[in-house]
Design an enzyme around this catalytic site. Structure first.
Site, PDB file in Angstrom:
ATOM      1  NE  ARG A 120      -4.135  -1.961   1.971  1.00 33.71           N
ATOM      2  CZ  ARG A 120      -4.172  -3.002   2.805  1.00 33.71           C
ATOM      3  NH1 ARG A 120      -3.312  -3.079   3.795  1.00 33.71           N
ATOM      4  NH2 ARG A 120      -5.080  -3.948   2.660  1.00 33.71           N
ATOM      5  CE  LYS A 142      -0.530  13.619 -14.756  1.00 26.28           C
ATOM      6  NZ  LYS A 142      -0.951  14.094 -16.089  1.00 26.28           N
ATOM      7  CD  GLU A 184       7.270  15.781 -22.772  1.00 27.53           C
ATOM      8  OE1 GLU A 184       6.765  16.848 -22.375  1.00 27.53           O
ATOM      9  OE2 GLU A 184       6.611  14.732 -22.934  1.00 27.53           O
ATOM     10  CE  LYS A 226       5.635  16.950 -14.579  1.00 28.70           C
ATOM     11  NZ  LYS A 226       5.825  15.703 -15.331  1.00 28.70           N
ATOM     12  CD  GLU A 236      -4.066  16.192 -15.724  1.00 31.99           C
ATOM     13  OE1 GLU A 236      -4.798  15.820 -16.643  1.00 31.99           O
ATOM     14  OE2 GLU A 236      -2.871  15.858 -15.633  1.00 31.99           O
ATOM     15  NE  ARG A 241       0.815  16.600 -12.969  1.00 30.63           N
ATOM     16  CZ  ARG A 241       1.475  15.817 -12.121  1.00 30.63           C
ATOM     17  NH1 ARG A 241       1.202  15.878 -10.830  1.00 30.63           N
ATOM     18  NH2 ARG A 241       2.394  14.982 -12.559  1.00 30.63           N
ATOM     19  CG  ASN A 245      -1.817  16.252 -20.073  1.00 28.02           C
ATOM     20  OD1 ASN A 245      -0.872  15.519 -19.791  1.00 28.02           O
ATOM     21  ND2 ASN A 245      -2.875  16.377 -19.282  1.00 28.02           N
ATOM     22  CG  HIS A 248       1.238  14.710 -23.792  1.00 26.72           C
ATOM     23  ND1 HIS A 248       1.940  15.902 -23.935  1.00 26.72           N
ATOM     24  CD2 HIS A 248       2.062  13.872 -23.129  1.00 26.72           C
ATOM     25  CE1 HIS A 248       3.121  15.769 -23.359  1.00 26.72           C
ATOM     26  NE2 HIS A 248       3.218  14.553 -22.875  1.00 26.72           N
ATOM     27  CG  HIS A 252      -0.824   9.883 -25.486  1.00 27.49           C
ATOM     28  ND1 HIS A 252      -1.362  10.165 -24.252  1.00 27.49           N
ATOM     29  CD2 HIS A 252       0.520   9.865 -25.317  1.00 27.49           C
ATOM     30  CE1 HIS A 252      -0.388  10.318 -23.375  1.00 27.49           C
ATOM     31  NE2 HIS A 252       0.762  10.146 -23.999  1.00 27.49           N
ATOM     32  CG  HIS A 266       6.062  10.109 -24.860  1.00 27.59           C
ATOM     33  ND1 HIS A 266       4.687  10.162 -25.037  1.00 27.59           N
ATOM     34  CD2 HIS A 266       6.358  11.080 -23.952  1.00 27.59           C
ATOM     35  CE1 HIS A 266       4.181  11.111 -24.268  1.00 27.59           C
ATOM     36  NE2 HIS A 266       5.159  11.671 -23.596  1.00 27.59           N
TER      37      HIS A 266
END
Length: 366
Positions: A120, A142, A184, A226, A236, A241, A245, A248, A252, A266
């Protein structure tokens, strides 16, 4: 040394940036380890960096055990996650322990997710070895794996205890990977910092050619941006935030169309996606054609794809939009898009009609 802090209350953590830092990593990890053996997760391409890290840990009085995975996006899978968790449990990892992620975005994402669910939640330290990971994926918490339905759809927010960035490790990075990470870097200028985009236009070629001072500056500037955004919107939830993206959603979809393979990695997808986001913004009358063309020109100058053809994608707009429907940001049938009112003027738009997006993409393919 440059130190940037991600301000998250009790979970605040430092990002240390310095050339040669990998060889001193043990000094920084030792206070977190409390004498416990360190588990390092890395990939088979990073044997030299692994040896440097283990020597540093040994010099700091720490034993270490390396778990070496296959390189590439294929390791962000259920099977590898299960194997990694089993191996960490065999090593006796406890909640208070820190696992070290030594690698690019794949290793960081996978290790972060494993640590988020192991008992956990245990701790981890990011030591990113690619430019993309140094300026983006190692910071912000993330973590995820990929599934047949799409990229990064199974994951969790789980912040690292610390990030150690050594720009010197980029000397061994293949130029294609370096360019992908540079996408990026430029993204931060496109979001809300025209002056930084102009800096990239002036210095990008030298940075890619190996100028260490420029690389350190770009990394520190990107990480600072960032860290500020993550501190304002960790999970987010308020839209801040989401600005990270940019490119993206389009990118993607291109990656999905190419099977999340080496055909389009990527950062290349992000570059092409940013071009498409600016192109779509111009087509909607939000920004000028000149801005969209300027963004595309910088990608070409950097050796990055500036659209569908350059990304090697030949698919209908409807097919690409269908990929977008699997985006994890989809809510109540609506997909928010990052669009731009100009370079440095990115904003979140929740009113975009996917039919318009499909028509735009079809026009780009002609």
């Amino acid at each position: 040394m440059k130190t940037i802090t991600v301000e998250l209350g009790a979970r605040t953590y430092p990002i240390h940036i310095e050339a040669g830092l990998l060889g001193r990593a043990g000094e920084f990890i030792a206070p977190l380890a409390k004498g416990r053996r360190i588990a390092i997760v890395t990939d088979a391409n990073l044997a030299t960096h692994l040896a440097t890290l283990q020597a540093s840990l040994s010099a700091a009085g720490l034993e270490s055990e390396a778990i070496v995975l296959a390189p590439g996006e294929g390791s962000k899978s259920w099977a590898t996650l299960e194997m990694l968790c089993d191996r960490l449990l065999e090593l006796g990892i406890e909640r208070g322990d820190n696992v070290v992620a030594l690698g690019g975005g794949v290793i960081g994402d996978l290790v972060g997710f494993a640590c988020a669910i192991l008992k956990r939640g245990c701790q981890f330290v990011q030591i990113p070895t690619s430019l993309l990971a140094q300026v983006d994926s190692s910071v912000g918490g993330k973590t995820a794996i990929n599934t047949r339905a799409g990229k990064n759809l199974i994951g969790a927010f789980h912040q690292p205890a610390m990030v150690l960035i050594d720009p010197k490790v980029l000397d061994t990075l293949p130029i294609r990977e370096l360019r992908a990470g540079y996408a990026e870097v430029v993204k931060y200028g496109l979001i809300d910092d025209l002056a930084f985009f102009e800096w990239c236009e002036a210095n990008g070629a030298a940075l890619l050619a190996g100028d260490l001072g420029l690389r350190e500056y770009a990394i520190a500037h990107s990480v600072s941006a960032k860290a500020r955004i993550v501190a304002a919107d960790e999970h987010e939830t308020n839209g801040t935030r989401a600005l990270l993206n940019l490119g993206h959603t389009f990118g993607h979809a291109l990656e999905a169309e190419t099977g999340f393979s080496q055909a389009l990695i990527h950062g290349e997808g992000v570059a092409a996606g940013c071009s498409l986001a600016f192109g779509f913004s111009a087509a909607q009358g939000l920004c000028s054609d000149e801005d969209a063309q300027r963004v595309a020109a910088h990608w070409r100058d950097a050796g990055l794809p500036d659209g569908l053809a350059a990304a090697g994608v030949d698919a209908s707009g409807a097919r690409l939009v269908d990929h977008m429907r699997h985006d994890k940001k989809m809510a109540a049938g609506t997909l928010p898009f990052l669009l731009a009112r100009g370079i440095g003027g990115t904003y979140l738009d929740k009113t975009v009609d996917l039919t318009d997006v499909a028509a735009f993409l079809d026009a780009q393919a002609r």
